[in-house]
Design an enzyme around this catalytic site. Structure first.
Site, PDB file in Angstrom:
ATOM      1  N   HIS B  94     -21.630   3.958 -10.652  1.00  0.00           N
ATOM      2  CA  HIS B  94     -21.164   2.605 -10.323  1.00  0.00           C
ATOM      3  C   HIS B  94     -22.288   1.697  -9.821  1.00  0.00           C
ATOM      4  CE1 HIS B  94     -20.414   4.191  -6.109  1.00  0.00           C
ATOM      5  NE2 HIS B  94     -20.893   3.005  -5.824  1.00  0.00           N
ATOM      6  N   ASP B 124     -19.107   9.865 -11.671  1.00  0.00           N
ATOM      7  CA  ASP B 124     -19.845   8.857 -10.911  1.00  0.00           C
ATOM      8  C   ASP B 124     -21.308   9.255 -10.673  1.00  0.00           C
ATOM      9  OD1 ASP B 124     -20.257   6.439  -9.771  1.00  0.00           O
ATOM     10  OD2 ASP B 124     -19.257   6.876  -7.872  1.00  0.00           O
ATOM     11  N   SER B 203     -24.659   3.752  -1.731  1.00  0.00           N
ATOM     12  CA  SER B 203     -24.191   4.422  -2.944  1.00  0.00           C
ATOM     13  C   SER B 203     -25.354   4.970  -3.751  1.00  0.00           C
ATOM     14  CB  SER B 203     -23.401   3.451  -3.813  1.00  0.00           C
ATOM     15  OG  SER B 203     -22.134   3.269  -3.271  1.00  0.00           O
TER      16      SER B 203
END
Lengths: 380, 347
Positions: B94, B124, B203
């Site tokens: 992402h 992911d 992230s």
């Protein structure tokens, strides 16, 4: 004898080895120092990991996840809902989830009242042994704590439940229930956002502080409480808090200080006074009125002008309230001399009365003020 | 006699140097055991610093190439990544889903171009190849034996603050739970839950043990209210799940998750998981799984709850051969199935 040419004899070799020895020793010491300081390529011995692991593993068997369902929310209790305010007398079945801890070998579980906020709730408990139904034993609205009992299919053959080791105050000066020893590491169990869908709780690390007497939103605890800075989230109500020696210090009962800034005071109810209060209630249950109420903000102007009060949204059949003639739509102004404007205030006021005591309710009905004497009963 | 004399003096000298050496260099490590709780706290603190020192050079910041904007506003928080090979950065899918080329800022502040090399959208994960050589990758830790309570650090570009000089931030916490399942278009099938603070920008960053070894990629957080910020509930894709797909990613192959073709009873509490339906023609069908089978183990991992089965299967890429131990009637038997490509909507 059979020595190859050019290689030194035995004494010379020994001597040269010895000459190297100090250098080797220095190198070895240097390497040892570096390794212990954790800078060697070889991974250093884990520090603190075994301790934390064994603490968590030792506490885990006594930690349970709780799910309760019910149609009517209990009135009263302190309004310290973390993320949602309970609506007294809301219609329809709703579900609440949280955490608890086994404190009695016969399956007695301590949790927050916010986990079981219903009248006659249906309760399911996930333990390390599997899923069981449970029964509500008693609640203490002055601190919002409840006791449940795990119901086993074969109670006579049941093995004793793994109970949490309780935090006992050592110092004789601190032996009063109102005193709480705090400060230090804490492991706080929870089920944040329902992440443990297979029934397994999770744990977070923090520091305990206290004792304190929080002065927030006119909430007054009957004893001092602790605070903790570990992660606490929806699903964390009633979560047991353990100290660095694996002893149960208390359960989580967070307070919202400001909803706009989402700032939390993470209150920990100390286990000893909380349990003592609950046991007292088990022995002598609190007086019962039998109404569902919602705050009535009142109307300041116009023909319908009325002061704030508590709107009766339901009267339980054969309850003291019904026998006294209280009706849905009435607005309770005061109990005795005390004005009540929130369900919490009403519950707190009633909790001070004994079963069988007579109190006088001041009620507003159709614009007229009525005085209703009520004899409080025992909750069925 | 005379020539033997030097011997004892050498021994004494050696011993002396050994003692001096130990005193000079060995002290730091001995303190913890010898000097009570304060020194243990100090040793613990040093360990966190050391772990951070080992981990930080392997963590990078990722952002889209800066385009001059009319209003001159800075770009969004971006993300983080971990050097998994000297030329490859592992990050969350992402973080890089909206482009092919990114600016990768190393922890020493150097900025190098990066190109998305391969993706695992459902898991992911994504691999970014960077245009520089000789960087030291992260040491991979043993995430499978991570347990509740293990101290960890999360290293990443928290809130985009590392964009200034490339230096990522470290936060400390413990493993809150293992084998967490978090569904959605991106499935965290076997995640490590931890309470160290991770925020937007983290992230793709790393979760490390206190020996500085990579336990997972920090990718997902639970949030309270509308604001996306840490509330102490983070999830990391564990290193052992990364290992299942890393070779393929390095070869430049995108990952498609596996599909078995059984429906199982989600409500029954274990032990074991009951199969209630097998899709005809599915890998489960060809592998001779049948309705009524009670699945006990998947690849040697016990499945005592339906969520655990989902957990164990969701991390496997298509083409994986899975061995099931199951109870059929009174017999306990083994069956094998090769997972087919999942035909679900890709994120």
């Amino acid at each position: 004898m059979n020595q190859a040419p050019g290689r030194p004899g035995r004494p010379e070799r020994a001597a040269s080895r010895l000459r190297l020895f100090p250098l080797l020793a220095l190198l070895a010491a240097f390497a040892a120092g570096h390794e212990l300081a954790g800078q060697d390529a070889r991974p250093p011995k884990p520090i603190f990991r075994a301790e934390l692991r064994s603490l968590a593993a030792g506490q885990r068997p006594s930690v349970v996840l709780i799910e309760s369902r019910g149609r009517e929310r209990r009135t009263g209790g302190l309004r310290r809902d973390l993320f949602r305010l309970p609506e007294a007398g809301a219609i329809g079945t709703s579900v609440e989830k949280g955490v608890g801890v086994i404190v009695g070998p016969d399956g007695i579980v301590l949790t927050s009242a916010a986990v079981v906020p219903f009248e006659n709730p249906t309760i399911l408990i996930w333990t390390a042994r599997g899923r069981f139904p449970a029964r509500l034993l008693a609640c203490d609205p002055s601190v919002d704590a409840c006791l449940l009992k795990i119901l086993e299919p074969t109670p006579d053959k049941a093995e004793p439940w793994p109970i949490a080791k309780l935090h006992e105050t050592k110092d004789s000066k601190d032996s009063e229930d109102s005193k709480v020893v705090g400060e230090g590491l804490a492991l706080v169990w929870g089920d944040p956002f329902g992440a443990g869908r297979d029934g397994r709780p999770s744990v977070s690390l923090g520091l305990l502080s206290g004792p304190i007497q929080p002065a927030a939103r006119d909430i007054v605890y009957p004893h001092s409480v602790l605070t903790v800075d570990a992660a606490i989230n929806p699903g964390g109500y009633g979560g047991p808090v353990f100290d660095a020696e694996g002893r149960l210090v208390g359960i989580v009962a967070p307070l919202v200080l400001s909803e706009r800034s989402d700032s939390l005071l993470r209150v920990v109810l100390p286990v000893k006074p909380t349990l003592a209060g609950l046991r007292q209630r088990l022995a002598a249950p609190s007086a019962w009125l039998g109404v569902l109420v919602a705050p009535d903000p009142g109307v300041a102007q116009g023909p319908d002008r009325r002061p704030p009060g508590l709107l009766v949204t339901g009267v339980q059949p054969s309850s003291p309230a019904e026998l006294a003639g209280l009706r849905t739509g009435d607005s309770i102004r005061s109990v005795g001399q005390d004005v009540v404007t929130t369900p919490d205030q009403l519950a707190e006021r009633l909790s001070r009365e004994a079963i069988g005591a007579e109190v006088v309710l001041t009620v507003r009905r159709d614009g007229a003020v009525k005085i209703l004497p009520v004899t409080l009963g025992r909750r069925p | 006699m005379v020539e033997l004399r030097p011997r004892p003096s050498f021994e004494v000298l050696a011993l002396l140097i050994l003692i001096i050496g130990l005193l000079a260099f060995g002290r730091t490590g001995l303190e913890a055991e010898d000097r009570g709780p304060r020194s243990l706290a100090r040793a613990f603190e040093r360990r966190i610093i050391t772990a951070s020192t080992i981990a930080t050079p392997t963590v990078v910041s990722i952002r889209r190439p800066v385009r001059p904007s009319k209003r001159g506003l800075p770009s969004r928080a971006g993300g983080s990544g971990v050097l998994i090979r000297s030329q490859f950065v592992l990050t969350n899918d992402h973080v890089v889903q909206r482009g092919e080329r990114f600016e990768v800022i190393l922890s020493d502040g150097r900025s190098v171009p990066g190109v998305v090399w391969a993706r695992d959208p459902v898991g992911d994960l994504a691999l970014v190849k960077i245009g520089t050589r000789g960087l030291k990758p992260a040491i991979i830790g043993d995430s499978e034996s991570a347990q509740i309570g293990d101290p960890v650090i999360a290293v990443g570009n928290a809130l985009g603050l590392a964009m200034e000089n490339g230096e990522p931030a470290t936060s400390f916490g413990i493993i809150s739970a293992t084998e967490r399942y978090q569904g959605g278009t991106r499935t965290y099938g076997d995640a490590l839950q931890f309470d160290a603070a991770v925020n937007p920008g983290n992230s793709g960053g790393g979760l490390f043990d206190l020996e500085g070894r990579l336990l997972g990629i920090t990718g997902r957080i639970s949030v309270r209210g509308r604001r996306s910020r840490s509330v102490g509930v983070g999830f990391a894709v564990p290193a052992h799940q990364i290992a299942l797909v890393l070779d393929r990613l390095l070869e430049g192959q995108d990952i498609v998750r596996g599909f078995l073709g059984v429906r199982f009873d989600r409500d029954a509490p274990g032990p074991g998981v009951r199969v209630i339906h097998v899709l005809p023609g599915s890998p489960a069908d060809s592998g001779d799984l049948r309705p009524g089978d009670l699945l006990l183990e998947v690849d040697g991992r016990r499945v005592d709850h339906p969520m655990r089965l989902q957990n164990a299967l969701s991390i496997l890429p298509a083409g994986t051969k899975v061995t099931f131990r199951l109870k059929r009637g009174l017999e306990t038997i083994e069956r094998e199935a090769v997972l087919a490509p999942q035909r679900r909507r890709q994120p």
